[in-house]
Enzyme design. Structure first.
Site, mmCIF file in Angstrom:
data_model
loop_
_atom_site.group_PDB
_atom_site.id
_atom_site.type_symbol
_atom_site.label_atom_id
_atom_site.label_comp_id
_atom_site.label_asym_id
_atom_site.label_seq_id
_atom_site.Cartn_x
_atom_site.Cartn_y
_atom_site.Cartn_z
ATOM 1 N N HIS A 244 0.189 68.027 -10.827
ATOM 2 C CA HIS A 244 1.428 67.630 -10.434
ATOM 3 C C HIS A 244 2.523 68.777 -10.208
ATOM 4 O O HIS A 244 2.304 69.837 -10.719
ATOM 5 C CB HIS A 244 2.154 66.556 -11.451
ATOM 6 C CG HIS A 244 3.456 65.996 -10.789
ATOM 7 N ND1 HIS A 244 4.685 66.558 -10.505
ATOM 8 C CD2 HIS A 244 3.597 64.639 -10.365
ATOM 9 C CE1 HIS A 244 5.451 65.518 -10.169
ATOM 10 N NE2 HIS A 244 4.639 64.523 -9.786
ATOM 11 N N SER B 180 9.821 59.650 -3.672
ATOM 12 C CA SER B 180 10.872 58.799 -3.301
ATOM 13 C C SER B 180 10.311 57.445 -2.580
ATOM 14 O O SER B 180 11.088 56.878 -1.698
ATOM 15 C CB SER B 180 11.950 59.475 -2.477
ATOM 16 O OG SER B 180 12.536 60.411 -2.984
ATOM 17 N N LYS C 180 6.809 60.107 -16.004
ATOM 18 C CA LYS C 180 7.181 61.232 -16.298
ATOM 19 C C LYS C 180 7.662 61.510 -18.006
ATOM 20 O O LYS C 180 7.229 60.727 -18.703
ATOM 21 C CB LYS C 180 8.236 62.018 -15.506
ATOM 22 C CG LYS C 180 7.529 61.625 -14.088
ATOM 23 C CD LYS C 180 8.456 62.301 -12.895
ATOM 24 C CE LYS C 180 7.852 62.457 -11.578
ATOM 25 N NZ LYS C 180 8.592 63.034 -10.423
ATOM 26 N N GLY D 69 11.787 62.826 -6.149
ATOM 27 C CA GLY D 69 13.047 62.710 -6.936
ATOM 28 C C GLY D 69 14.316 63.004 -6.034
ATOM 29 O O GLY D 69 15.447 63.011 -6.726
ATOM 30 N N GLU E 253 5.389 69.323 -10.610
ATOM 31 C CA GLU E 253 6.295 69.755 -11.906
ATOM 32 C C GLU E 253 5.479 70.598 -12.769
ATOM 33 O O GLU E 253 6.038 71.552 -13.434
ATOM 34 C CB GLU E 253 6.820 68.415 -12.245
ATOM 35 C CG GLU E 253 7.815 67.766 -11.662
ATOM 36 C CD GLU E 253 8.271 66.436 -11.720
ATOM 37 O OE1 GLU E 253 7.589 65.818 -12.893
ATOM 38 O OE2 GLU E 253 8.694 65.963 -10.939
ATOM 39 N N ASN F 187 3.862 57.124 -12.322
ATOM 40 C CA ASN F 187 3.991 58.342 -13.214
ATOM 41 C C ASN F 187 5.593 58.241 -14.029
ATOM 42 O O ASN F 187 6.454 58.462 -13.320
ATOM 43 C CB ASN F 187 4.111 59.667 -12.252
ATOM 44 C CG ASN F 187 4.175 60.941 -13.004
ATOM 45 O OD1 ASN F 187 4.189 60.733 -14.291
ATOM 46 N ND2 ASN F 187 4.134 61.818 -12.476
ATOM 47 N N GLU G 132 2.044 64.792 -2.519
ATOM 48 C CA GLU G 132 3.325 64.559 -2.992
ATOM 49 C C GLU G 132 3.982 65.729 -2.653
ATOM 50 O O GLU G 132 4.049 66.950 -3.174
ATOM 51 C CB GLU G 132 3.251 64.648 -4.395
ATOM 52 C CG GLU G 132 2.830 63.263 -4.971
ATOM 53 C CD GLU G 132 3.244 62.833 -6.472
ATOM 54 O OE1 GLU G 132 3.708 61.846 -6.649
ATOM 55 O OE2 GLU G 132 3.616 63.769 -7.286
#
Ligand code: 13P
Length: 253
Positions: free
Chosen positions: A98, A216, A11, A176, A100, A9, A170
């Protein structure tokens, strides 16, 4: 044996030229050293890159995916990109839900269910993301959080449609942050997710479901995480922006 997948991904990173270079470099690594048998590779570049990147990848080696799609099929939705448009660029899979998107763009369970439906209707595979935030993990309610995410946005599907879904677990606290879930933490919740799917769709469909870990994940920890019985690969963020590093993750099985 169920399919294993390593998906990148990207992003909101790279411009078109850098994206073409990244995809081309990855193609070369995969030509030199192909993915292990039964391991699929996918990349999800930004929308603007899809048409160009589709020209430089071999779909037998890399599946083109999108990071998001509209929750409506077409019409007056300024700024949105429909599943049909994505399909026309060569996209075969789409990341939906996701964290985010959930956190920054306020996507709720019902919106995500609509996106899942549109993806399936267009013969695209949804990569459906779920996972808890740190406070929920600290409160020990991660299983309930994930269960609600799956029930509200996926479990309305019938058996045939559900068998097209890929799930990505996730944990938000691992995305991240450099803090990766331990292999045992990943295994525990992946096993729980599979048990929920088995209860809803039966052991056969649950056994075939690909469940990816994301957060990560890099070449230094992928092998240990992927060795767990219910972890079928990874959804990779930062480490997918380096072709050599991403390729090492693909070879981690
Ligand atoms: P990182 O690998 O950068 O933690 O991101 C994971 C992710 O969000 C993939 O979708």
């Amino acid at each position: 044996m169920r399919k294993r997948i390593v998906a990148g991904n990207w992003k909101m990173n790279t411009d078109v030229a850098a994206g073409i270079k990244l995809a081309s470099d990855l193609m070369q690594f995969l030509r030199d050293q192909p993915a292990p048998e039964n391991v699929g590779v996918a990349i999800a570049p930004p929308f603007t890159h899809l048409t160009e990147i589709n020209k430089v990848i071999d779909p037998a080696k890399i599946c083109l995916a999108a990071q998001n799609c509209a929750s409506e099929a077409n019409g007056a939705y300024t700024g949105e990109v429909s599943v049909g448009m994505l399909k026309a660029t060569g996209v075969m899979a789409v990341i939906i839900g996701h964290s985010e998107r959930r956190a920054y763009f306020k996507e709720d369970h019902a919106t995500l269910a609509k996106k899942v439906d549109l993806a399936i209707k267009n013969e695209m595979r949804p990569i459906f993301c779920c996972g808890e935030v740190l406070e929920e993990r600290n409160a020990g309610i991660q299983n309930q959080v994930v269960e609600k995410q799956l029930k509200e946005s996926l479990f309305h599907l019938d058996n045939e449609d559900f068998s097209r879904v890929i799930i990505a677990y996730e944990p938000v606290w691992a995305i991240g942050t450099g803090v990766v879930a331990s292999p045992d933490q990943a295994q525990e919740i992946h096993k729980y997710i599979r048990s929920l799917v088995a209860a809803r769709y039966g052991a056969g469909i649950a056994g075939e479901l690909t469940i990816l870990y994301g957060g990560s994940c890099k070449s230094s920890n992928a092998a240990e995480i992927f060795s767990k019985p219910d972890v079928d690969g990874g959804l990779i963020g930062g480490a997918a922006l380096d072709a050599a590093e991403f390729h090492r993750i693909v070879l981690s099985f």
